[in-house]
Design a protein around this motif. Structure first.
Motif, mmCIF file in Angstrom:
data_model
loop_
_atom_site.group_PDB
_atom_site.id
_atom_site.type_symbol
_atom_site.label_atom_id
_atom_site.label_comp_id
_atom_site.label_asym_id
_atom_site.label_seq_id
_atom_site.Cartn_x
_atom_site.Cartn_y
_atom_site.Cartn_z
ATOM 1 N N ASP A 174 33.899 38.138 49.443
ATOM 2 C CA ASP A 174 34.876 37.419 48.633
ATOM 3 C C ASP A 174 34.284 37.045 47.263
ATOM 4 N N THR A 175 34.954 37.502 46.198
ATOM 5 C CA THR A 175 34.472 37.130 44.856
ATOM 6 C C THR A 175 35.323 36.009 44.257
ATOM 7 N N GLY A 176 36.367 35.600 44.979
ATOM 8 C CA GLY A 176 37.376 34.673 44.437
ATOM 9 C C GLY A 176 36.831 33.339 43.970
ATOM 10 N N ARG A 222 30.655 32.284 37.539
ATOM 11 C CA ARG A 222 29.678 32.809 36.586
ATOM 12 C C ARG A 222 29.340 34.222 37.038
ATOM 13 N N LEU A 223 28.900 35.049 36.096
ATOM 14 C CA LEU A 223 28.555 36.429 36.455
ATOM 15 C C LEU A 223 27.510 36.454 37.560
ATOM 16 N N LEU A 274 35.126 38.740 29.778
ATOM 17 C CA LEU A 274 35.796 37.898 30.780
ATOM 18 C C LEU A 274 36.043 38.702 32.051
ATOM 19 N N VAL A 275 36.033 37.974 33.167
ATOM 20 C CA VAL A 275 36.396 38.624 34.433
ATOM 21 C C VAL A 275 37.292 37.648 35.191
ATOM 22 N N SER A 276 38.437 38.132 35.679
ATOM 23 C CA SER A 276 39.248 37.220 36.488
ATOM 24 C C SER A 276 39.168 37.637 37.950
ATOM 25 N N VAL A 277 39.119 36.616 38.814
ATOM 26 C CA VAL A 277 38.911 36.862 40.250
ATOM 27 C C VAL A 277 39.975 36.189 41.110
#
Ligand code: IMP
Length: 428
Positions: free
Chosen positions: A378-380, A384-385, A409-412
């Protein structure tokens, strides 16, 4: 840098609304410069879902929103949207929404034509049926009505006669009901009364805001691969979707000097017809659609889903002069044991690094894949990277290296907090 353009880098539905929502916090003004109510944004704010099509997402942050001249405006669609969000507690006033006074109008007759034209094509484009294409044709044909025409009764009647002189025989030839002048005129007058209070010299106001140092955010609609010139033609929308359109579409030329953030989903999706070399067919595509909730906001259509296409992304990064990328919905890939990325195409036994423009060549393009290990966790909750599993970081690094643009940016997840992002949008 005080101006930022957020633009979709695939075929739309990359989750731009979410990124614009984040960037709006630091903006004073949020501007729509292209598209129309064919666009659809879903935003989840404090557990409440908002669906916007014409209104700039920044309004949800209490920012001033502007709808520029480059947008195709269906007056009824905007009025309906304003009442919908009002019912949800967001009140729109002429202080919070500026509408370009010379914006072109989409009328009911355009909607009927959109549907009729689709039925005449060998392979339909799969338009949203909102009348955007035919309204843009009237703009090029210099027949279109503009919002400011509604303020001049004589001009309105004269322009309407000119428009109907074209549309009446067209409707007859296509077997459509003839547009009724009196009913349309009454409708236009009512729309004028309701919308003229919002009419504003948008370009002039943006220039003044820019001079005093305001942060201005430009919110692109659709996406670059649907651009009318450079997209997968003819399966495209009717106008430009490139970030360069922010300048003419807002009426403020200095928008051309804004930084550009390209939004890309961690996989691909497309609604409507047209080439999609990395499409996943069968159960794998269905599973991705369900996991990603890939159904059209506007039309409810199931979206076609597939792996990320890095070769196309490299083309759009060049076309849009992207300064940074936002990768969305990374969490949707959490359960994949392996992840493929498309790095080129095989067409008739030959390898191609980019997708050629020929329609038959595009349809025949077989994806060339590189396969990376998945992370299967799970990355939700990553913020932070460093919180991301190593395989997910490697996946992002591969995207950056191939496309040659850094990921900012990364959205999870769908909630506002489910984002790995730098401090300020205007520091990108
Ligand atoms: P039109 O813009 O309604 O003429 O549709 C032309 C093509 O663009 C069709 O394939 C539509 O599905 C696609 N399209 C238009 N707006 C959007 C959008 O906001 N997201 C995704 N696809 C879109």
């Amino acid at each position: 840098m005080s101006q930022l353009i957020v633009v979709g880098a695939q075929w739309g539905d990359e989750g731009k609304g979410r990124i614009v929502d984040w960037a709006s916090e630091d903006a004073e003004l949020v501007v729509r410069y292209n598209g129309g109510h064919n666009a659809g944004h879903t935003l989840v704010v404090d557990g409440r879902t908002w669906k916007l099509a014409l209104l700039p997402c920044g309004l949800l942050h209490g920012r001033t929103g502007a709808i520029g001249k480059g947008v195709s405006l269906d007056p009824q669609a905007l009025l309906d949207e304003i009442s919908r969000v009002s019912a949800q507690g967001l009140h729109i006033t002429p202080d919070t929404l500026w509408l370009a006074e010379d914006i072109n109008l989409v009328l009911p007759l355009h909607r009927a034509l959109d549907v009729a034209q689709e039925s005449l094509r060998g392979t339909p484009v799969g338009t949203t049926g909102r009348g955007i294409g035919p309204a843009l044709e009237d703009r090029s044909g210099r027949r279109a009505l503009r919002l400011c025409d509604l303020a001049e009764p004589d001009t309105l009647e004269e322009r309407l006669d000119g428009l109907l002189a074209w549309h009446a025989p067209l409707a007859r030839a296509l077997g459509l009901p003839a547009p009724e002048r009196a009913a349309l005129l009454a409708q236009l007058q009512a729309w004028g009364e309701a919308l003229l209070p919002f009419a504003a010299p948008v370009g002039e106001r943006l220039a003044a805001a820019h001079t005093r140092g305001a942060h201005i955010l430009y919110e692109g609609a659709q996406a670059m691969m649907l651009d009318t010139d450079h997209g997968t033609w003819p399966y495209v929308t009717g106008a430009s979707t490139l970030p360069a359109q922010a300048a003419p579409g807002s009426g403020f030329g200095a928008a051309a000097r804004a930084r550009v953030l390209g939004v890309v989903k961690a996989y691909s999706s497309r609604v409507g017809n047209g080439p999609f070399p990395s499409e996943m067919h069968g159960a794998a595509g269905d599973a991705l659609r369900e996991r990603g909730g890939e159904y059209g906001v506007n039309t409810g259509r199931p979206r076609r889903c597939g792996w990320i296409d890095l070769a196309l992304l490299r083309q759009t990064a060049r076309l849009g002069a992207l300064d940074a990328l936002a990768v969305t919905k990374l969490d949707v890939l959490d359960d994949q044991p392996e992840i493929s990325v498309c790095t080129g195409y095989r067409i008739g036994g030959r390898l191609h690094e980019s997708l050629p423009p020929g329609i038959a060549a595009q349809a025949a393009a077989e994806p060339v894949y590189e396969t990376l290990p998945g992370w299967q966790c799970d990355t939700g909750r990553s913020r932070r990277l460093e919180d991301l599993p190593m395989q997910a970081r490697k996946y992002l690094e591969r995207i950056e290296a191939f496309v040659g643009v850094p990921i900012a940016l990364v959205s999870v997840g769908a909630e506002r907090e489910a984002l790995i992002a730098p401090q300020g949008a205007f520091d990108l």
